[in-house]
Design an enzyme around this catalytic site. Structure first.
Site, PDB file in Angstrom:
ATOM      1  CB  CYS A 111      -1.031   0.039   1.300  1.00  0.00           C
ATOM      2  SG  CYS A 111      -2.197  -1.407   1.226  1.00  0.00           S
ATOM      3  CG  HIS A 252      -3.309   3.109   1.775  1.00  0.00           C
ATOM      4  ND1 HIS A 252      -3.897   2.823   0.441  1.00  0.00           N
ATOM      5  CD2 HIS A 252      -3.600   2.054   2.691  1.00  0.00           C
ATOM      6  CE1 HIS A 252      -4.117   1.706   0.635  1.00  0.00           C
ATOM      7  NE2 HIS A 252      -4.032   1.224   1.809  1.00  0.00           N
ATOM      8  CG  ASN A 282      -6.654  -1.270   0.543  1.00  0.00           C
ATOM      9  OD1 ASN A 282      -5.895  -0.677  -0.237  1.00  0.00           O
ATOM     10  ND2 ASN A 282      -6.238  -1.675   1.775  1.00  0.00           N
TER      11      ASN A 282
HETATM   12  O1  UT7 Z   1      -4.258  -1.421   3.190  1.00  0.00           O
HETATM   13  C1  UT7 Z   1      -3.128  -2.146   4.063  1.00  0.00           C
HETATM   14  C2  UT7 Z   1      -3.516  -1.944   5.245  1.00  0.00           C
HETATM   15  N1  UT7 Z   1      -4.742  -2.445   5.776  1.00  0.00           N
HETATM   16  C3  UT7 Z   1      -5.514  -1.713   6.646  1.00  0.00           C
HETATM   17  O2  UT7 Z   1      -5.078  -0.786   7.039  1.00  0.00           O
HETATM   18  C4  UT7 Z   1      -6.450  -2.765   7.489  1.00  0.00           C
HETATM   19  C5  UT7 Z   1      -6.681  -2.448   8.911  1.00  0.00           C
HETATM   20  N2  UT7 Z   1      -7.721  -3.356   9.408  1.00  0.00           N
HETATM   21  C6  UT7 Z   1      -8.771  -2.770   9.252  1.00  0.00           C
HETATM   22  O3  UT7 Z   1      -8.983  -2.084   8.602  1.00  0.00           O
HETATM   23  C7  UT7 Z   1      -9.801  -3.377  10.337  1.00  0.00           C
HETATM   24  O4  UT7 Z   1      -9.339  -4.197  11.423  1.00  0.00           O
HETATM   25  C8  UT7 Z   1     -10.821  -4.564   9.699  1.00  0.00           C
HETATM   26  C9  UT7 Z   1     -11.717  -3.715   8.906  1.00  0.00           C
HETATM   27  C10 UT7 Z   1      -9.731  -5.522   8.789  1.00  0.00           C
HETATM   28  C11 UT7 Z   1     -11.623  -5.471  10.731  1.00  0.00           C
HETATM   29  O5  UT7 Z   1     -12.269  -4.475  11.487  1.00  0.00           O
HETATM   30  P1  UT7 Z   1     -12.304  -4.572  13.202  1.00  0.00           P
HETATM   31  O6  UT7 Z   1     -13.129  -3.609  13.532  1.00  0.00           O
HETATM   32  O7  UT7 Z   1     -10.951  -4.578  13.578  1.00  0.00           O
HETATM   33  O8  UT7 Z   1     -12.810  -6.043  13.363  1.00  0.00           O
HETATM   34  P2  UT7 Z   1     -12.308  -7.325  13.948  1.00  0.00           P
HETATM   35  O9  UT7 Z   1     -11.226  -8.089  13.009  1.00  0.00           O
HETATM   36  O10 UT7 Z   1     -11.692  -7.116  15.386  1.00  0.00           O
HETATM   37  O11 UT7 Z   1     -13.478  -8.235  14.088  1.00  0.00           O
HETATM   38  C12 UT7 Z   1     -14.447  -8.015  14.754  1.00  0.00           C
HETATM   39  C13 UT7 Z   1     -15.614  -9.071  14.602  1.00  0.00           C
HETATM   40  C14 UT7 Z   1     -15.067 -10.438  14.669  1.00  0.00           C
HETATM   41  O12 UT7 Z   1     -16.220 -11.265  15.224  1.00  0.00           O
HETATM   42  P3  UT7 Z   1     -16.063 -11.662  16.911  1.00  0.00           P
HETATM   43  O13 UT7 Z   1     -14.816 -12.340  17.133  1.00  0.00           O
HETATM   44  O14 UT7 Z   1     -16.131 -10.228  17.595  1.00  0.00           O
HETATM   45  O15 UT7 Z   1     -17.244 -12.376  17.082  1.00  0.00           O
HETATM   46  C15 UT7 Z   1     -14.952 -10.770  13.417  1.00  0.00           C
HETATM   47  O16 UT7 Z   1     -15.039 -12.268  13.133  1.00  0.00           O
HETATM   48  O17 UT7 Z   1     -16.133  -8.874  13.315  1.00  0.00           O
HETATM   49  C16 UT7 Z   1     -16.257 -10.057  12.788  1.00  0.00           C
HETATM   50  N3  UT7 Z   1     -16.004  -9.801  11.302  1.00  0.00           N
HETATM   51  C17 UT7 Z   1     -16.867  -9.695  10.379  1.00  0.00           C
HETATM   52  N4  UT7 Z   1     -18.498  -9.390  10.541  1.00  0.00           N
HETATM   53  C18 UT7 Z   1     -19.164  -9.378   9.686  1.00  0.00           C
HETATM   54  C19 UT7 Z   1     -14.740  -9.704  10.471  1.00  0.00           C
HETATM   55  N5  UT7 Z   1     -15.066  -9.352   9.142  1.00  0.00           N
HETATM   56  C20 UT7 Z   1     -16.509  -9.328   8.979  1.00  0.00           C
HETATM   57  C21 UT7 Z   1     -17.235  -9.071   8.167  1.00  0.00           C
HETATM   58  N6  UT7 Z   1     -18.661  -9.070   8.292  1.00  0.00           N
HETATM   59  N7  UT7 Z   1     -17.017  -9.026   6.725  1.00  0.00           N
END
Ligand code: UT7
Length: 330
Positions: A111, A252, A282
């Protein structure tokens, strides 16, 4: 000699995939995707490779400048989804475009690839090593994203952004400074496990879906907010800039919450932040040049505007470029 962006172009494939598409295929909702990422839709290419996204973007860029591909000295392709491991996508773009007098190479910084590439292109112009560098940021992320993994499938999109870097007419405008960081401790926080020399493709790697992007989302999120704010604050400080001096921040586009957190730390209002994540997701190395191209096409940059580009990505890599816009409004 000062370097400047003298033309822009972008291309995204025509097929739009709204969040509702994933609601039908995965255990997810439009509400989750919008609230956790800010993404409403993205584009996926039905066919073709990363070079096929770049070529129309590059053609628009060169047409905008009124020069032929033969006038390009060097092609740099920043990407994490090259057409093949070998040869470089730059060589393929050179042929498809007809940039017969150019040499070039690919640059791997995920990225942060466009920002790193802009630093390299700038130094080539400043040193006299090239008169015109075609810098392409492009990714066909649909080729490396696991459609069955809801944690990554909804985040990415396909697209390309291209800029031409040449000598600035006015020495007070153009690319003025950069700050780049890297922290290889982030290696496995965001990576593709197999397909490289560490783990060549095998029956096992295919069966275990190891050719897809794997991300520890929360770890990358935390590192991205800190890393992007750090490089941006450093560049402002080095150049004696206050937040009110910045006409546009071009971050980004990975997650709207990351962008909001960085803008808040800097004190920059969202009305001065380039945002198109809602429409494209992204697109990795393409997010910043697509944003530059769209904003330029819409006449939203004024000549002399102080603009800061900031990126964070796999590696971990981070980078920021400070420039003063050198193009006239279209
Ligand atoms: O471009 C390069 C760099 N990349 C980034 O900058 C990405 C950085 N990270 C992020 O943007 C975020 O961490 C994400 C968008 C990937 C995830 O968001 P989050 O708020 O950090 O969610 P999480 O991974 O902590 O997951 C929270 C919950 C989990 O469920 P439980 O364990 O709380 O029951 C996940 O399983 O959300 C769940 N989850 C989803 N639920 C519905 C993860 N993906 C999804 C989904 N739909 N697509």
């Amino acid at each position: 000699m000062r370097a400047a962006i003298t033309a822009t172009g972008h291309y995204v494939p025509p097929d739009v995939y709204p969040n509702a598409y994933f609601e039908r295929n995965l255990d997810t909702t439009d509400a989750w995707i919008q609230s956790r990422t800010g993404i409403a839709e993205r584009r996926f290419a039905a066919t073709g490779a990363t070079s096929d996204l770049i070529v129309p973007a590059a053609q628009r860029c060169l047409e905008g400048r009124g020069i032929s591909p033969a006038a390009v000295d060097c092609v740099i392709v920043a990407t994490m989804t090259p057409d093949r491991l070998c040869p470089s996508t730059a060589a393929i773009v050179q042929r498809k475009l007809g940039a017969v007098n150019a040499w070039g190479f690919d640059l791997a910084a995920a990225c942060s690839g466009f920002v790193y590439g802009l630093v390299v292109a700038t130094k080539m112009i400043e040193s006299g090593a090239a008169r015109s560098v075609l810098l392409c940021g492009a990714d066909r992320m649909s080729s490396v994203v696991d459609a069955q993994d809801r944690a990554t499938a909804v985040l990415f999109g396909d697209g390309a952004g291209v800029v031409l870097v040449e000598a600035a007419d006015d020495e007070s405008l153009g690319i003025l400074d950069h700050v780049c960081h890297m922290d290889g401790e982030g290696e496995t926080a965001l990576h593709i496990p197999a397909g490289g020399s560490a783990q060549p493709a095998s029956q096992h790697s295919v069966t275990h879906r190891q050719h897809y992007v794997v991300q520890d989302g929360p770890a990358v999120f935390r590192a991205a907010v800190v890393g992007m704010a750090e490089v941006t604050q450093e560049i402002l400080k080095r150049n004696d800039l206050q937040q009110q001096d910045i006409a546009w921040l071009v971050p980004h586009q990975a997650n709207r919450r990351i962008i909001e957190a960085v803008a808040k730390r800097l004190g920059v209002g969202l009305e001065r932040v380039v945002l198109n994540l809602d429409r494209y997701g992204n697109t990795v190395a393409a997010t910043i040049p697509i944003g530059l191209s769209e904003w330029n096409d819409a006449g939203r940059f004024a000549p002399g505007d102080r603009i800061v580009l900031s990126a964070f990505g796999a590696g971990f890599t981070a980078g920021s470029v400070y420039l003063r816009w050198a193009m006239k409004r279209p």
